[in-house]
Scaffold this motif. Structure first.
Motif, PDB file in Angstrom:
ATOM      1  N   ASP A   1       0.820  -1.207   0.000  1.00  0.00           N
ATOM      2  CA  ASP A   1       0.000   0.000   0.000  1.00  0.00           C
ATOM      3  C   ASP A   1       0.857   1.262   0.000  1.00  0.00           C
ATOM      4  O   ASP A   1       0.457   2.294  -0.553  1.00  0.00           O
ATOM      5  N   ALA A   2       2.039   1.188   0.599  1.00  0.00           N
ATOM      6  CA  ALA A   2       2.911   2.355   0.679  1.00  0.00           C
ATOM      7  C   ALA A   2       3.826   2.496  -0.532  1.00  0.00           C
ATOM      8  O   ALA A   2       4.096   3.607  -0.983  1.00  0.00           O
ATOM      9  N   ARG A   3       4.288   1.378  -1.074  1.00  0.00           N
ATOM     10  CA  ARG A   3       5.320   1.417  -2.109  1.00  0.00           C
ATOM     11  C   ARG A   3       4.843   1.013  -3.502  1.00  0.00           C
ATOM     12  O   ARG A   3       5.417   1.434  -4.495  1.00  0.00           O
ATOM     13  N   HIS A   4       3.830   0.154  -3.572  1.00  0.00           N
ATOM     14  CA  HIS A   4       3.433  -0.404  -4.872  1.00  0.00           C
ATOM     15  C   HIS A   4       1.911  -0.440  -5.000  1.00  0.00           C
ATOM     16  O   HIS A   4       1.333  -1.450  -5.399  1.00  0.00           O
ATOM     17  N   ARG A   5       1.288   0.683  -4.689  1.00  0.00           N
ATOM     18  CA  ARG A   5      -0.174   0.738  -4.695  1.00  0.00           C
ATOM     19  C   ARG A   5      -0.766   0.436  -6.068  1.00  0.00           C
ATOM     20  O   ARG A   5      -1.862  -0.118  -6.180  1.00  0.00           O
ATOM     21  N   LYS A   6      -0.042   0.796  -7.130  1.00  0.00           N
ATOM     22  CA  LYS A   6      -0.550   0.573  -8.481  1.00  0.00           C
ATOM     23  C   LYS A   6       0.142  -0.587  -9.182  1.00  0.00           C
ATOM     24  O   LYS A   6       0.005  -0.777 -10.386  1.00  0.00           O
ATOM     25  N   GLY A   7       0.905  -1.367  -8.445  1.00  0.00           N
ATOM     26  CA  GLY A   7       1.639  -2.471  -9.040  1.00  0.00           C
ATOM     27  C   GLY A   7       0.767  -3.685  -9.296  1.00  0.00           C
ATOM     28  O   GLY A   7      -0.391  -3.758  -8.878  1.00  0.00           O
ATOM     29  N   GLY A   8       1.366  -4.676  -9.949  1.00  0.00           N
ATOM     30  CA  GLY A   8       0.629  -5.869 -10.303  1.00  0.00           C
ATOM     31  C   GLY A   8       0.247  -6.742  -9.126  1.00  0.00           C
ATOM     32  O   GLY A   8      -0.628  -7.609  -9.251  1.00  0.00           O
ATOM     33  N   MET A   9       0.879  -6.517  -7.962  1.00  0.00           N
ATOM     34  CA  MET A   9       0.583  -7.324  -6.780  1.00  0.00           C
ATOM     35  C   MET A   9      -0.336  -6.603  -5.810  1.00  0.00           C
ATOM     36  O   MET A   9      -0.635  -7.122  -4.727  1.00  0.00           O
ATOM     37  N   SER A  10      -0.786  -5.413  -6.171  1.00  0.00           N
ATOM     38  CA  SER A  10      -1.484  -4.545  -5.221  1.00  0.00           C
ATOM     39  C   SER A  10      -2.795  -5.129  -4.705  1.00  0.00           C
ATOM     40  O   SER A  10      -3.260  -4.748  -3.626  1.00  0.00           O
ATOM     41  N   ASP A  11      -3.412  -6.029  -5.467  1.00  0.00           N
ATOM     42  CA  ASP A  11      -4.705  -6.578  -5.041  1.00  0.00           C
ATOM     43  C   ASP A  11      -4.589  -7.976  -4.451  1.00  0.00           C
ATOM     44  O   ASP A  11      -5.578  -8.699  -4.331  1.00  0.00           O
ATOM     45  N   MET A  12      -3.387  -8.377  -4.049  1.00  0.00           N
ATOM     46  CA  MET A  12      -3.208  -9.724  -3.509  1.00  0.00           C
ATOM     47  C   MET A  12      -3.903  -9.880  -2.161  1.00  0.00           C
ATOM     48  O   MET A  12      -3.712  -9.068  -1.264  1.00  0.00           O
ATOM     49  N   THR A  13      -4.669 -10.931  -2.035  1.00  0.00           N
ATOM     50  CA  THR A  13      -5.366 -11.244  -0.791  1.00  0.00           C
ATOM     51  C   THR A  13      -4.467 -12.085   0.105  1.00  0.00           C
ATOM     52  O   THR A  13      -3.369 -12.496  -0.283  1.00  0.00           O
ATOM     53  N   VAL A  14      -4.955 -12.378   1.317  1.00  0.00           N
ATOM     54  CA  VAL A  14      -4.193 -13.216   2.224  1.00  0.00           C
ATOM     55  C   VAL A  14      -3.992 -14.609   1.640  1.00  0.00           C
ATOM     56  O   VAL A  14      -2.938 -15.239   1.845  1.00  0.00           O
ATOM     57  N   LEU A  15      -4.958 -15.092   0.876  1.00  0.00           N
ATOM     58  CA  LEU A  15      -4.803 -16.396   0.234  1.00  0.00           C
ATOM     59  C   LEU A  15      -3.761 -16.337  -0.881  1.00  0.00           C
ATOM     60  O   LEU A  15      -2.990 -17.285  -1.067  1.00  0.00           O
ATOM     61  N   ASP A  16      -3.752 -15.244  -1.624  1.00  0.00           N
ATOM     62  CA  ASP A  16      -2.728 -15.067  -2.660  1.00  0.00           C
ATOM     63  C   ASP A  16      -1.338 -15.063  -2.036  1.00  0.00           C
ATOM     64  O   ASP A  16      -0.397 -15.662  -2.565  1.00  0.00           O
ATOM     65  N   TYR A  17      -1.221 -14.365  -0.905  1.00  0.00           N
ATOM     66  CA  TYR A  17       0.077 -14.309  -0.234  1.00  0.00           C
ATOM     67  C   TYR A  17       0.494 -15.702   0.245  1.00  0.00           C
ATOM     68  O   TYR A  17       1.655 -16.100   0.097  1.00  0.00           O
ATOM     69  N   ALA A  18      -0.464 -16.440   0.804  1.00  0.00           N
ATOM     70  CA  ALA A  18      -0.157 -17.788   1.276  1.00  0.00           C
ATOM     71  C   ALA A  18       0.362 -18.658   0.136  1.00  0.00           C
ATOM     72  O   ALA A  18       1.331 -19.410   0.303  1.00  0.00           O
ATOM     73  N   MET A  19      -0.240 -18.542  -1.033  1.00  0.00           N
ATOM     74  CA  MET A  19       0.212 -19.311  -2.186  1.00  0.00           C
ATOM     75  C   MET A  19       1.603 -18.882  -2.622  1.00  0.00           C
ATOM     76  O   MET A  19       2.434 -19.711  -2.996  1.00  0.00           O
ATOM     77  N   MET A  20       1.877 -17.590  -2.562  1.00  0.00           N
ATOM     78  CA  MET A  20       3.194 -17.089  -2.957  1.00  0.00           C
ATOM     79  C   MET A  20       4.288 -17.712  -2.100  1.00  0.00           C
ATOM     80  O   MET A  20       5.369 -18.032  -2.589  1.00  0.00           O
ATOM     81  N   VAL A  21       4.000 -17.896  -0.819  1.00  0.00           N
ATOM     82  CA  VAL A  21       5.003 -18.415   0.102  1.00  0.00           C
ATOM     83  C   VAL A  21       5.107 -19.936   0.045  1.00  0.00           C
ATOM     84  O   VAL A  21       6.200 -20.499  -0.085  1.00  0.00           O
ATOM     85  N   GLU A  22       3.976 -20.613   0.131  1.00  0.00           N
ATOM     86  CA  GLU A  22       4.022 -22.059   0.357  1.00  0.00           C
ATOM     87  C   GLU A  22       3.911 -22.908  -0.900  1.00  0.00           C
ATOM     88  O   GLU A  22       4.183 -24.119  -0.847  1.00  0.00           O
ATOM     89  N   ASP A  23       3.554 -22.311  -2.031  1.00  0.00           N
ATOM     90  CA  ASP A  23       3.444 -23.096  -3.268  1.00  0.00           C
ATOM     91  C   ASP A  23       4.828 -23.205  -3.903  1.00  0.00           C
ATOM     92  O   ASP A  23       5.149 -22.537  -4.887  1.00  0.00           O
ATOM     93  N   THR A  24       5.663 -24.046  -3.331  1.00  0.00           N
ATOM     94  CA  THR A  24       7.025 -24.215  -3.809  1.00  0.00           C
ATOM     95  C   THR A  24       7.428 -25.679  -3.702  1.00  0.00           C
ATOM     96  O   THR A  24       7.048 -26.362  -2.741  1.00  0.00           O
ATOM     97  N   HIS A  25       8.178 -26.146  -4.674  1.00  0.00           N
ATOM     98  CA  HIS A  25       8.694 -27.509  -4.681  1.00  0.00           C
ATOM     99  C   HIS A  25      10.214 -27.511  -4.616  1.00  0.00           C
ATOM    100  O   HIS A  25      10.850 -28.519  -4.926  1.00  0.00           O
ATOM    101  N   VAL A  26      10.785 -26.367  -4.210  1.00  0.00           N
ATOM    102  CA  VAL A  26      12.232 -26.250  -4.090  1.00  0.00           C
ATOM    103  C   VAL A  26      12.564 -25.867  -2.645  1.00  0.00           C
ATOM    104  O   VAL A  26      11.676 -25.750  -1.799  1.00  0.00           O
ATOM    105  N   ASP A  27      13.852 -25.675  -2.368  1.00  0.00           N
ATOM    106  CA  ASP A  27      14.290 -25.367  -1.000  1.00  0.00           C
ATOM    107  C   ASP A  27      14.091 -23.881  -0.729  1.00  0.00           C
ATOM    108  O   ASP A  27      14.992 -23.064  -0.953  1.00  0.00           O
ATOM    109  N   THR A  28      12.913 -23.530  -0.250  1.00  0.00           N
ATOM    110  CA  THR A  28      12.535 -22.139  -0.007  1.00  0.00           C
ATOM    111  C   THR A  28      12.418 -21.878   1.488  1.00  0.00           C
ATOM    112  O   THR A  28      11.867 -22.690   2.220  1.00  0.00           O
TER     113      THR A  28
END
Length: 252
Positions: free
Chosen positions: A117-144
């Protein structure tokens, strides 16, 4: 006839869309899925070939008329901080990063939301929900891993963790030859800390401590103000038609 399953990934091409870095340009991306037991090995090979990871997808630009996006990696073992970078390290000496498995928390999302909201209000990630964020973090098949940065506390030397407010978060992949900074965010109202630079400096130190030669920063675009900070961390290599080549030393 016996059919053997192929180990080769399938690649796909996106439709053209406006470029977020260069006005008037359109971008296309080639991408593939990182799934299964071979995902870590494939992520290594693709990252070394200029791809980036987002969730279980590896992608790289495939624009028809532009080659502006250049993959950048820092040579961690040769890195020497500039005077300004030393000041950044001193200003953040009260912070410690604790490494966690790639699991999202509500505290992380709250900071993520504040940062966007402070840095990227008009960016492509600006409308990410809590579920979107959860997927960004945990949807990985590598050593993350997720690295959470907080202020040092009286028990930090025992626990290896800080205390109090969450100051910054880095989502990081460990590869065979380095650390890849997938995404990072931080409190936006402490500009004197230069937290974006500090996170890169911390990853350089972590790579060196782990005996890994590189820190992958993703793409750099010459002339893009959004990308200008990346070029300051040298020595570094850029991926071009002849492979990875050493880039000219940045001005301190």
């Amino acid at each position: 006839m016996t059919h053997h399953p192929t180990q080769s990934p399938q690649f796909f091409l996106t439709a053209p869309s406006p470029c977020p870095y260069i006005d008037g340009q359109y971008e296309r991306k080639v991408f593939t899925h990182l799934v299964g037991d071979k995902a870590p090995e494939m992520n290594d090979l693709l990252t070394q070939g200029g791809f980036r990871r987002s969730q279980n997808i590896a992608y790289r630009p495939a624009c028809e008329t532009c080659r502006g996006c250049v993959s950048v990696r820092i040579l961690a073992n040769e890195f020497e901080p500039s005077r300004n970078m030393k000041r950044v390290l001193r200003r953040n000496a009260d912070l410690v990063g604790a490494v966690h498995d790639a699991e999202p928390t509500t505290e992380q999302y709250s900071l993520f939301r504040t940062y966007l909201d402070a840095r990227h209000r008009k960016g492509g990630m600006s409308d990410m929900t809590v579920l979107d964020y959860a997927m960004m973090v945990e949807d990985t098949h590598v050593d993350t891993k997720v690295i959470e940065y907080r202020r040092r506390g009286p028990d930090t030397f025992i626990t290896g963790r800080g205390e109090g407010e969450l100051i910054a978060v880095a989502l990081t992949d460990r590869m065979s030859d380095g650390l890849s900074m997938v995404y990072s965010f931080y409190v936006p109202d402490q500009e004197d800390r230069s937290l974006g630079s500090f996170l890169i400096l911390d990853h350089i130190a972590r790579a060196r401590a782990a005996g890994l030669p590189h820190v992958y920063l993703g793409y750099w675009v010459a002339g893009s103000r959004k990308m200008a900070y990346k070029i300051r961390f040298g020595p570094q290599e850029h991926l071009g038609p002849r492979g990875w080549e050493r880039h000219a030393e940045p001005v301190a």
